[in-house]
Enzyme design. Structure first.
Site, PDB file in Angstrom:
ATOM      1  N   ASP A 172      -7.790   1.215   2.994  1.00  9.21           N
ATOM      2  CA  ASP A 172      -7.336   2.150   4.034  1.00  9.21           C
ATOM      3  C   ASP A 172      -8.140   3.441   4.078  1.00  9.21           C
ATOM      4  O   ASP A 172      -7.622   4.491   4.431  1.00  9.21           O
ATOM      5  CB  ASP A 172      -5.855   2.479   3.802  1.00  9.21           C
ATOM      6  CG  ASP A 172      -5.222   3.171   5.004  1.00  9.21           C
ATOM      7  OD1 ASP A 172      -5.638   2.891   6.142  1.00  9.21           O
ATOM      8  OD2 ASP A 172      -4.310   3.986   4.809  1.00  9.21           O
ATOM      9  N   HIS A 223       0.852  -1.187   0.000  1.00  5.16           N
ATOM     10  CA  HIS A 223       0.000   0.000   0.000  1.00  5.16           C
ATOM     11  C   HIS A 223       0.892   1.242   0.000  1.00  5.16           C
ATOM     12  O   HIS A 223       1.702   1.439   0.900  1.00  5.16           O
ATOM     13  CB  HIS A 223      -0.884  -0.001   1.245  1.00  5.16           C
ATOM     14  CG  HIS A 223      -1.842   1.139   1.297  1.00  5.16           C
ATOM     15  ND1 HIS A 223      -2.900   1.259   0.437  1.00  5.16           N
ATOM     16  CD2 HIS A 223      -1.887   2.223   2.096  1.00  5.16           C
ATOM     17  CE1 HIS A 223      -3.577   2.357   0.714  1.00  5.16           C
ATOM     18  NE2 HIS A 223      -2.974   2.970   1.713  1.00  5.16           N
ATOM     19  N   HIS A 260      -7.344   9.354  -0.158  1.00  6.93           N
ATOM     20  CA  HIS A 260      -7.900   9.227   1.185  1.00  6.93           C
ATOM     21  C   HIS A 260      -7.060   9.818   2.316  1.00  6.93           C
ATOM     22  O   HIS A 260      -7.436   9.672   3.489  1.00  6.93           O
ATOM     23  CB  HIS A 260      -8.224   7.752   1.487  1.00  6.93           C
ATOM     24  CG  HIS A 260      -7.034   6.842   1.541  1.00  6.93           C
ATOM     25  ND1 HIS A 260      -6.767   5.934   0.556  1.00  6.93           N
ATOM     26  CD2 HIS A 260      -6.051   6.691   2.453  1.00  6.93           C
ATOM     27  CE1 HIS A 260      -5.676   5.267   0.854  1.00  6.93           C
ATOM     28  NE2 HIS A 260      -5.219   5.702   2.007  1.00  6.93           N
ATOM     29  N   ASP A 293       0.542   5.252  -0.076  1.00  3.72           N
ATOM     30  CA  ASP A 293      -0.313   6.432  -0.040  1.00  3.72           C
ATOM     31  C   ASP A 293       0.180   7.455  -1.052  1.00  3.72           C
ATOM     32  O   ASP A 293       1.361   7.819  -1.064  1.00  3.72           O
ATOM     33  CB  ASP A 293      -0.317   7.045   1.361  1.00  3.72           C
ATOM     34  CG  ASP A 293      -1.119   6.214   2.347  1.00  3.72           C
ATOM     35  OD1 ASP A 293      -2.163   5.687   1.940  1.00  3.72           O
ATOM     36  OD2 ASP A 293      -0.711   6.101   3.512  1.00  3.72           O
TER      37      ASP A 293
END
Length: 867
Positions: A353, A203, A558, A205
């Site tokens: 997430d 993951h 997000h 971001d």
């Protein structure tokens, strides 16, 4: 560019920086001839993030926090192999999680230095490594299986035997010790054992504790490491989400530095943070452009089914705040990319997430060809434990998608015994299904899987006492889960995260920018569509609109739209909103000039005319402002048809003008024949009377439009959270700086304004406006905010009784309780809405509308908007 720079010697222990700079190191390796037949590694340890380059190609990410500190030079040195080579190490002056000062989520320390702690050329003893992994697995089995399980004793006994057999000074004893471990690992499970579908994962971001442009290199560091693992582990599968717009391109240029140790010569080169160049591309697209060699290797592994693009959207967006149209565009842009680049669309929506999931998402997913959903974020719930891990999720229209939460409650597992056992033990649906996902690899700041994670799981693939582990794919997992649909439960409505409620309000300018830009792009598309329908010569601005949409979609990531990001990211996001506003306004103007070309031509002897456009799908009659003489503005009452336009020559006369009356006690009464309102001298609403129904909306003795200040001191996640106990600290804002005074005396519009002191040093100015024929009262509010750890809200008690309030969401609405009967109700003390929330009973109701806010609540009869 880096290779051509001048290097200077440096040594272990030297520091580089400051934060966000880049250093290049030239590393000249000389391998002794005596190391023939040995496995040789280049060891690099630094508190910054690094990447090894060889022959002008990235070959390995190096991140101490991600347990990647070595580059394999050769697995077995041959006499014919080159014994000297030159590598380059690109060092980013930030850690895997940014550069927070004092804690991970603190603002970055701009003056932080990053130290090189190790740079060595070494012989890697793989026999010792394998022996240590064996012992780790056995000792974890002994520790975590528990005393009631005989396998824990067998594992412990075997580990003890290995220690007795193994002489660390005599490598010839290692095989016998490893044979003992192999005996345990080869004892198989029964057919009923739970199967874990292990998938590599990383993951990343798009922006969070680091700026957008640093994500560029995080992708390259992580993905090149995955590709290198795949080359030596053909069984490895890697689920890669985040097909997203890349931040404006980072140009890595330079200035200079270099040392010598143990046959390793190296040097460094620093470069500073460059300005943005706006690139409109997804991460894959960016890798193709800037790392073409890496991209070609990725394409090969996609074709082999090992490197598996998942997700379905342009970015892993916030699951609550984007409008319905924005969410559709997220899917449209994402699915289009997958189709064009890989020949198929995604069947799984991958959003692990995000801070909650709108009840509209199942319908949107189904409409975009997706019937499967994976996340794990609800495991973060602060109050209630979500009751399922595999279930059907049903949206507001009845659409259902098969949903799976990895029961280990993480997307960054390490392949350890404890994690595997937790995955089975924690699974709420293990009686219904016998399969679950296991996502392994360092995440959030990138990193991905490691060789040790793979080696652990290879030993546990089918070992008695442990769940069965198979390296799998999302499609294989969901295909198995789909075989027993009748066994699964259904969850209806939103997946509300009982945490991070503050993200509905944090960073007000980002929230305002998102809402405004969504509206601007909507209007630009409506006007452009009308223009091209009327005039085939008009060129629909498809490319320009796509570029602006992709900028907006990027900002809906997000950690950006929620405001849970560092200042550098906020500055970038606000810059993008400014560009969308400017370019969007220009597109609107061009469309209007084409659409209304003849109407815009001046007519000889004609009176003053105003062109009024309506981009909403219903007829509107409203008071508008239009330019007057000497730069003044005049008001007019105008009507425009649905999705159309009209020319206002002679303004309409309202059936009843607005009257404004000042009372002796300083209060102000305004009426327009539809509603009548009374404001006290402090600007509070003491009466809201609906004339037609003769119904009062404000309870006696109560004040609506009451501002209230709360303490905002969460347990940890400062930008993310507002805790329930903040409600105990309510303080009404009552300090008047300027009492209520009439600013417009009536006619087409009446208004009054006032100013308040908020907290210690903030000010609030509000104009309350009532227009002719208008069934609502408007509040134009401006706050000069200088408070810290405070939370400002405005409250409206209403004369309505209902156990549920209604909140607008994407293309619909949801109802939430106005009471706190259960822990599930109480956990919704602060919720999100889009443009309105409503409290209604039979035949009557009151709605609170907004143009740039998302945080809200309705408790009892009080509607509250978080500012």
């Amino acid at each position: 560019e880096a290779v051509g720079q001048q290097f200077r010697p440096v040594k272990v222990g030297d520091s580089f920086g400051p934060t966000w700079e880049t250093c290049w190191f030239k590393v000249e390796l000389s391998i002794p001839l005596s190391w023939a037949g040995r496995e040789v590694h280049f060891i690099w340890e630094s508190d910054g993030e690094g990447m090894v380059w060889h022959d002008a190609q990235p070959v390995q990410g190096l991140t101490k926090e991600g347990e990647k500190t070595s580059y394999i030079v050769t697995r077995s040195l041959k006499e014919t192999d080159p014994h000297s080579l030159t590598l380059y190490v690109e060092l980013a002056c930030n850690t895997l999680f940014g550069a927070g000062k004092g804690s991970m989520i603190a603002p970055p320390d701009p003056d932080r230095r990053f130290t090189l702690s190790k740079a060595e050329l070494v012989i890697f003893n793989r026999d010792v490594y394998e022996l240590l992994v064996d012992l780790e697995i056995l000792l974890d089995m002994a520790r975590f299986l528990g005393e009631e399980n005989q396998r824990s004793f067998q594992a412990l006994y075997t580990a003890n035997q290995m220690v007795n057999v193994c002489d660390v000074t005599d490598p010839s004893t290692f095989p016998a010790a490893r044979d003992l471990a192999a005996t345990i690992f080869s004892q198989r499970n029964g057919k009923s054992q739970h199967t874990i579908h292990a998938m590599g994962h990383c993951h990343i971001d798009s922006a969070w504790l680091w700026p957008y442009e640093e994500t560029v290199r995080k992708c390259a560091r992580s993905w090149v490491t995955v590709v290198r693992l795949m080359e030596s582990n053909p069984e490895l599968t890697f689920a890669c989400s985040q097909v997203r717009q890349l931040p404006p391109g980072a140009s890595l240029s330079a200035c200079g530095m270099l040392p010598l140790w143990r046959g390793v010569t190296r040097s460094a080169l620093c470069c500073h943070r460059k300005g943005f160049v706006l690139w409109q591309a997804q991460q894959f697209e960016w890798v193709r452009s800037c790392y073409p060699g890496l991209y070609a290797r990725i394409q090969d592994f996609v074709a082999k089914g090992q490197f598996i693009p998942v997700g379905g959207t342009w970015v892993e967006m916030d699951g609550n705040l984007p409008s319905g149209e924005s969410m559709v565009r997220q899917f449209l842009q994402g699915q289009r990319f997958f189709q064009e680049e890989f020949g198929h669309i995604c069947s799984e929506f991958w959003l692990p997430d995000t801070f909650g999931y709108s009840a509209q998402l199942p319908q949107l997913m189904r409409g975009c060809g997706i019937g499967r959903f994976l996340t794990q974020k609800l495991s973060w719930n602060l109050v209630n434990t979500f009751p399922h891990h595999t279930f059907f999720w049903e949206g507001i229209d009845g659409s259902r998608v098969l949903t799976h939460f990895p029961p280990g409650d993480s997307y960054a597992m390490h392949g350890q015994v404890e994690e595997l056992l937790k995955t089975v033990r924690n699974n709420k649906d293990k009686g219904r299904v016998n399969h679950s996902a296991f996502l392994f690899g360092f995440g959030d700041g990138g990193g991905g899987p490691t060789q040790k994670m793979l080696d652990r799981m290879k030993r546990m693939s089918d070992t008695d006492g442990l769940p069965r582990v198979q390296l799998s794919t999302p499609n294989q997992l969901f295909s198995v889960l789909e075989q027993e649909p009748s066994q699964l439960c259904t969850w209806v409505g939103e997946l509300f995260l009982e945490l991070h409620n503050g993200t509905y309000t944090t960073q007000a300018q980002i929230k305002k920018g998102n809402r405004e830009c969504e509206r601007i792009l909507h209007d630009a598309e409506v006007l452009s569509t009308l223009a091209v329908a009327q005039d085939s010569a008009f060129q629909y601005p498809a490319r320009q609109l796509q570029r602006l949409w992709r900028l907006l979609l990027l900002n809906q990531f997000h950690d950006v739209l929620p405001g849970s990001c560092i200042q550098l990211v906020v500055e970038d996001a606000l810059q993008y909103y400014t560009e969308i506003r400017s370019a969007g306004a220009q597109l609107q103007e061009e469309a209007v000039r084409s659409l209304c070309r003849e109407l815009l031509q001046p007519e000889a002897g004609s009176t003053e005319r105003t062109l009024v456009l309506n981009t909403l799908p219903w007829e509107r009659t409203e008071v508008i402002s239009r330019p007057g003489a000497a730069g003044t503005e005049t008001l007019a009452l105008a009507t425009a048809p649905s999705m159309g336009y009209a020319i206002v020559k002679e303004p309409l006369l309202p059936p009843q003008p607005v009257t404004v009356t000042e009372q002796e006690d300083g209060s102000v009464v305004m009426e327009n024949g539809v509603i009548a309102v009374r404001l006290d001298s402090a600007g509070r609403l003491t009466s809201l009377w609906l004339v037609g129904s003769e119904r009062e909306s404000v309870p006696g003795g109560c004040y609506a439009n009451q501002f209230a200040l709360f303490d905002d001191v969460p347990l940890y996640w400062d930008a993310w959270d507002v805790m329930d106990y903040h409600l105990e600290t309510r303080k009404p804002v009552t300090t008047l700086l300027k009492p209520l005074e009439v600013t417009l005396a009536g006619g087409l519009r009446g208004s009054a304004s006032f100013s308040l002191r908020v907290g210690k040093s903030s000010t609030l100015t509000q104009e309350v406006i009532l227009d002719a024929t208008c069934p609502y009262l408007r509040f134009r509010t401006q706050v000069e905010w200088k408070e810290a750890h405070k939370f400002l809200k405005v409250e409206f008690p209403v004369e309505v009784r209902s156990t549920n309030a209604t909140y607008e969401i994407q293309f619909g609405h949801v109802q939430r309780p106005t009471h706190w009967n259960t822990s599930w109700d109480w956990a919704r003390f602060e919720v999100w809405a889009h443009k309105w929330l409503d409290l209604s009973e039979h035949g009557f109701g009151v709605a609170l509308l907004n143009d740039c806010k998302y945080g809200a609540s309705a408790h009892g009869n009080i509607l509250s908007l978080s500012l």
